[in-house]
Design a protein around this motif. Structure first.
Motif, PDB file in Angstrom:
ATOM      1  N   UNK A 141       0.829  -1.207   0.000  1.00 18.57           N
ATOM      2  CA  UNK A 141       0.000   0.000   0.000  1.00 18.57           C
ATOM      3  C   UNK A 141       0.862   1.255   0.000  1.00 18.57           C
ATOM      4  N   UNK A 142       1.890   1.240   0.823  1.00 20.16           N
ATOM      5  CA  UNK A 142       2.753   2.415   0.907  1.00 20.16           C
ATOM      6  C   UNK A 142       3.483   2.659  -0.411  1.00 20.16           C
ATOM      7  N   UNK A 143       3.951   1.597  -1.038  1.00 24.42           N
ATOM      8  CA  UNK A 143       4.625   1.738  -2.327  1.00 24.42           C
ATOM      9  C   UNK A 143       3.664   2.245  -3.390  1.00 24.42           C
ATOM     10  N   UNK A 144       2.451   1.686  -3.398  1.00 25.80           N
ATOM     11  CA  UNK A 144       1.481   2.043  -4.439  1.00 25.80           C
ATOM     12  C   UNK A 144       1.070   3.506  -4.362  1.00 25.80           C
ATOM     13  N   UNK A 145       0.916   4.029  -3.139  1.00 27.11           N
ATOM     14  CA  UNK A 145       0.387   5.384  -2.975  1.00 27.11           C
ATOM     15  C   UNK A 145       1.437   6.381  -2.479  1.00 27.11           C
ATOM     16  N   UNK A 146       2.722   6.030  -2.658  1.00 27.75           N
ATOM     17  CA  UNK A 146       3.792   6.890  -2.157  1.00 27.75           C
ATOM     18  C   UNK A 146       3.876   8.209  -2.910  1.00 27.75           C
ATOM     19  N   UNK A 147       3.618   8.181  -4.207  1.00 32.53           N
ATOM     20  CA  UNK A 147       3.812   9.378  -5.017  1.00 32.53           C
ATOM     21  C   UNK A 147       2.556   9.703  -5.799  1.00 32.53           C
ATOM     22  N   UNK A 148       1.957  10.846  -5.474  1.00 28.72           N
ATOM     23  CA  UNK A 148       0.801  11.324  -6.226  1.00 28.72           C
ATOM     24  C   UNK A 148       1.317  12.031  -7.474  1.00 28.72           C
ATOM     25  N   UNK A 149       1.037  11.465  -8.617  1.00 26.86           N
ATOM     26  CA  UNK A 149       1.550  11.996  -9.871  1.00 26.86           C
ATOM     27  C   UNK A 149       0.853  13.290 -10.290  1.00 26.86           C
ATOM     28  N   UNK A 150      -0.227  13.645  -9.594  1.00 29.51           N
ATOM     29  CA  UNK A 150      -0.896  14.918  -9.882  1.00 29.51           C
ATOM     30  C   UNK A 150      -0.352  16.060  -9.026  1.00 29.51           C
ATOM     31  N   UNK A 151       0.607  15.743  -8.159  1.00 31.64           N
ATOM     32  CA  UNK A 151       1.224  16.787  -7.361  1.00 31.64           C
ATOM     33  C   UNK A 151       1.950  17.756  -8.296  1.00 31.64           C
ATOM     34  N   UNK A 152       1.603  19.021  -8.204  1.00 32.12           N
ATOM     35  CA  UNK A 152       2.204  20.033  -9.069  1.00 32.12           C
ATOM     36  C   UNK A 152       1.523  20.182 -10.408  1.00 32.12           C
ATOM     37  N   UNK A 153       0.459  19.406 -10.652  1.00 32.44           N
ATOM     38  CA  UNK A 153      -0.251  19.505 -11.931  1.00 32.44           C
ATOM     39  C   UNK A 153      -1.099  20.779 -11.974  1.00 32.44           C
ATOM     40  N   UNK A 154      -1.248  21.326 -13.165  1.00 36.65           N
ATOM     41  CA  UNK A 154      -2.163  22.456 -13.363  1.00 36.65           C
ATOM     42  C   UNK A 154      -3.572  21.897 -13.524  1.00 36.65           C
ATOM     43  N   UNK A 155      -4.523  22.483 -12.811  1.00 34.60           N
ATOM     44  CA  UNK A 155      -5.901  21.978 -12.815  1.00 34.60           C
ATOM     45  C   UNK A 155      -6.824  22.998 -13.474  1.00 34.60           C
ATOM     46  N   UNK A 156      -7.638  22.518 -14.393  1.00 31.84           N
ATOM     47  CA  UNK A 156      -8.614  23.373 -15.069  1.00 31.84           C
ATOM     48  C   UNK A 156      -9.968  22.670 -15.084  1.00 31.84           C
ATOM     49  N   UNK A 157     -11.017  23.421 -15.337  1.00 31.15           N
ATOM     50  CA  UNK A 157     -12.350  22.839 -15.382  1.00 31.15           C
ATOM     51  C   UNK A 157     -13.180  23.458 -16.506  1.00 31.15           C
ATOM     52  N   UNK A 158     -14.088  22.670 -17.035  1.00 33.25           N
ATOM     53  CA  UNK A 158     -15.060  23.180 -18.006  1.00 33.25           C
ATOM     54  C   UNK A 158     -16.280  23.752 -17.297  1.00 33.25           C
ATOM     55  N   UNK A 159     -16.341  23.545 -15.975  1.00 38.67           N
ATOM     56  CA  UNK A 159     -17.483  24.018 -15.189  1.00 38.67           C
ATOM     57  C   UNK A 159     -17.378  25.521 -14.956  1.00 38.67           C
ATOM     58  N   UNK A 160     -18.502  26.138 -14.668  1.00 35.96           N
ATOM     59  CA  UNK A 160     -18.521  27.580 -14.424  1.00 35.96           C
ATOM     60  C   UNK A 160     -17.759  27.951 -13.159  1.00 35.96           C
ATOM     61  N   UNK A 161     -17.709  27.045 -12.187  1.00 38.62           N
ATOM     62  CA  UNK A 161     -17.017  27.364 -10.944  1.00 38.62           C
ATOM     63  C   UNK A 161     -15.515  27.089 -11.095  1.00 38.62           C
TER      64      UNK A 161
END
Length: 466
Positions: free
Chosen positions: A334-354
């Motif tokens: 479990x620790x190995x599988x979830x050690x690194x969040x690959x979305x860390x530092x990712x730019x986030x955008x949305x098609x939603x109004x909010x």
């Protein structure tokens, strides 16, 4: 000045989230705390450990129970090493044998040879848990194949008295576990359980309890003992007209929940690390591997429920080395599988109004979220700092505001084209979407259907090297 800043910050935080209207039914404070536990241990221990049985008949000689070196501190140590958040003990199984010296039974540790009748397993585990800071739960089977009053109205009073002993003498528990079994007692009669009285009494003594059974009131059975919760899993359940045991909802309903259920009753997956629930030396070579346990985790916690993993002590009163090794290696996976969040530092955008609060989707905080305005087809896109191999995405709803998402898709970009890699249904507290490895720099999540505008606590991505 410091007080003014605190007030301003609090006002801004409240305003940021004030627009979200909760969608009921909603979990209680205790249920929310239960959801965050994810994984804990079940311990089946008693005369069956020594008689090679799974269900005792209540006629066992109490002297059969005689562990040579009971070590509850070892149970707790292994549980902590496995990352389990607690231990639920079978204080009384169907044979009626009490692992504490109950005043309301003559089939207890008091009548055994163990410690010359002076032992108390419940006390030993309670003290070990308190010392280590591990939570404890208790299983008290309503079925009793030994007690002479079973099958009569008087037995309901006996059962409540035994609950009172356990719930008032050993400290607080996080969960009370009720089995649905209801067979004959020593007089050949079945009992009509007064579960309303049982429930009211238990919550009077320990109001913080969450109670498990087929129909809750707080947690439900997942419909099987294989550890698998449905890919579609609503935390909601209709209980009107149903009973515990043979009168329970159909197993597929228990596994999936009800999309418009009237009660928040989430699913718990109970499964044993061995083929049986009690220890048998013949099963020492059949302990589930760490990889098998990780798969169970993905299909229980990863489908929005909790995992209750049974680990039966051997005749010495300790966890066997094979079970202990599997548990420790399970945590490593479990620790190995979830050690690194690959979305860390990712730019986030949305098609939603909010467009506000998008940063909360990747901040790994339990008390923040992003809320869409659209009920369907609200989209989120993530641009990673560099191309990455990804084969899993974890999604979380802010379930304190209700469960909303009915369906979603995950797409990954390759050569400028987005390709669907996963199509799912419910999310709930957590959904771990696993798919074939893909290398990408962009992910897109679209909430294609929802009961109300989605409220997302977090999204993260991983590469399982398995």
């Amino acid at each position: 000045m410091k007080n003014i800043l605190v007030i301003v910050f609090s006002f801004v935080w409240v305003c940021s989230f004030a627009q979200v209207k909760p969608l009921g039914p909603l979990p209680t404070k205790q249920q929310l705390q239960w959801h965050e536990k994810e994984f804990y241990l079940f311990v089946h221990f008693g005369p069956n450990t020594f008689t090679e049985k799974e269900w005792g008949d209540g006629k066992e000689d109490p002297s059969a129970f005689n562990p040579s070196g009971l070590d509850c501190a070892q149970w707790v140590r292994i549980a902590r090493q496995a990352g389990a958040k607690g231990i639920i003990l079978t204080a009384k199984h169907h044979d009626g044998f009490c692992l504490w010296p109950s005043k309301h039974s003559t089939h207890t540790v008091r009548e055994s040879k163990w410690m010359n009748g002076k032992g108390d397993v419940v006390k030993a585990l309670s003290e070990a848990c308190k010392k280590a800071g591990l939570e404890m739960g208790i299983y008290i089977s309503p079925w009793d194949r030994n007690h002479p009053d079973y099958g009569t109205p008087a037995y309901n009073d006996v059962y409540i008295a035994t609950m009172k002993e356990l719930l008032t003498q050993y400290g607080k528990y996080f969960e009370l576990w009720w089995d649905g079994a209801n067979g004959e007692g020593p007089n050949g009669k079945k009992q009509v359980y007064d579960f309303r009285r049982f429930q009211d009494s238990a919550l009077k003594w320990q109001p913080q309890l969450v109670i498990f059974s087929d129909i809750g009131p707080h947690i439900r059975w997942c419909g099987n003992e294989r550890g698998f919760i449905g890919n579609t899993n609503w935390n909601l359940l209709d209980t009107a007209g149903f009973q515990r045991g043979h009168g329970a909802p159909p197993t597929d309903t228990l596994n999936r929940g009800n999309v418009y259920g009237k009660n928040w009753i989430p699913a718990e997956a109970d499964v044993s690390i061995r083929p049986g629930w009690f220890y048998h030396a013949s099963e020492d070579s059949k302990v589930k591997s760490a990889e098998a346990l990780f798969n169970l985790y993905l299909h229980s916690v990863g489908n929005g429920g909790n995992l209750l993993l049974n680990v039966p002590p051997d005749r010495s009163g300790r966890f066997h080395a094979a079970d202990s090794a599997a548990l420790v290696n399970f945590r490593k996976l479990r620790e190995q599988a979830f050690a690194k969040d690959l979305l860390s530092g990712a730019a986030v955008h949305t098609t939603d109004r909010n467009k506000s609060n998008l940063k909360h989707i990747t901040d790994h905080r339990n008390n923040t979220y992003w809320a869409a305005e659209a009920e369907s087809n609200a989209g989120l896109s993530f641009t990673l700092p560099a191309r990455q191999k990804i084969n899993a995405v974890a999604l979380e709803e802010m379930i304190s505001l209700g469960q909303r998402v009915i369906s979603f898709t995950i797409e990954a970009e390759a050569n400028g084209v987005f390709r669907k890699v996963f199509e799912g249904t419910t999310i709930g507290r957590k959904k771990i979407a696993v798919f074939p490895e893909t290398e990408t720099k962009q992910l897109r999540v679209t909430f294609t259907g929802a009961k109300a505008a989605p409220v997302i606590r977090g999204i993260s991505a991983y590469h399982f090297g398995m």
